[in-house]
Design a protein around this motif. Sequence first.
Motif, PDB file in Angstrom:
ATOM      1  N   UNK A  43       6.506  14.776  35.293  1.00 14.21           N
ATOM      2  CA  UNK A  43       7.548  15.602  35.907  1.00 14.21           C
ATOM      3  C   UNK A  43       8.596  16.005  34.876  1.00 14.21           C
ATOM      4  N   UNK A  44       9.353  17.022  35.233  1.00 14.56           N
ATOM      5  CA  UNK A  44      10.409  17.497  34.366  1.00 14.56           C
ATOM      6  C   UNK A  44      11.596  16.536  34.398  1.00 14.56           C
ATOM      7  N   UNK A  45      12.313  16.476  33.296  1.00 14.13           N
ATOM      8  CA  UNK A  45      13.512  15.654  33.249  1.00 14.13           C
ATOM      9  C   UNK A  45      14.560  16.243  34.200  1.00 14.13           C
ATOM     10  N   UNK A  46      15.152  15.377  35.023  1.00 11.26           N
ATOM     11  CA  UNK A  46      16.114  15.852  36.015  1.00 11.26           C
ATOM     12  C   UNK A  46      17.434  15.108  35.910  1.00 11.26           C
ATOM     13  N   UNK A  47      18.505  15.810  36.264  1.00  8.78           N
ATOM     14  CA  UNK A  47      19.814  15.200  36.254  1.00  8.78           C
ATOM     15  C   UNK A  47      19.982  14.214  37.387  1.00  8.78           C
TER      16      UNK A  47
END
Length: 129
Positions: A43-47
Amino acid sequence: EVQLQASGGGLVQPGGSLRLSCAVSGFTSDDYAIGWFRQAPGKEREGVSCLSSTDGSTDYLNVAKGRFTISRDNAKKTLYLQMNSLKPEDTAVYYCAAKLGDYSESCYSIWYYYAMSYWGKGTLVTVSS
């Protein structure tokens, strides 16, 4: 040289709690936003959450609202992320990051991984029974 060092990850059961720490050093300005991102496998890096060093205001992205709390200890130059009611979907590598600038009142609008100025190495959190 700005350095961010995250620690505190580990294995925790669903419903459990964990506190991450980020040792902060090297800032020559008091104006910056600092906080946490996470990246799960594939998955994409998320805040996750951010804090304005200028005025101490905090923001939480949807994944963190109601369960996570960001805080700082200025004397220890350490940022924390208290994570409660952990779920298996919280399993990820958690990163401490910072972006220079005055983000008084809110850092929410800039808390994207491609906007950050500095990154620390991640710490792995695994939520599993």
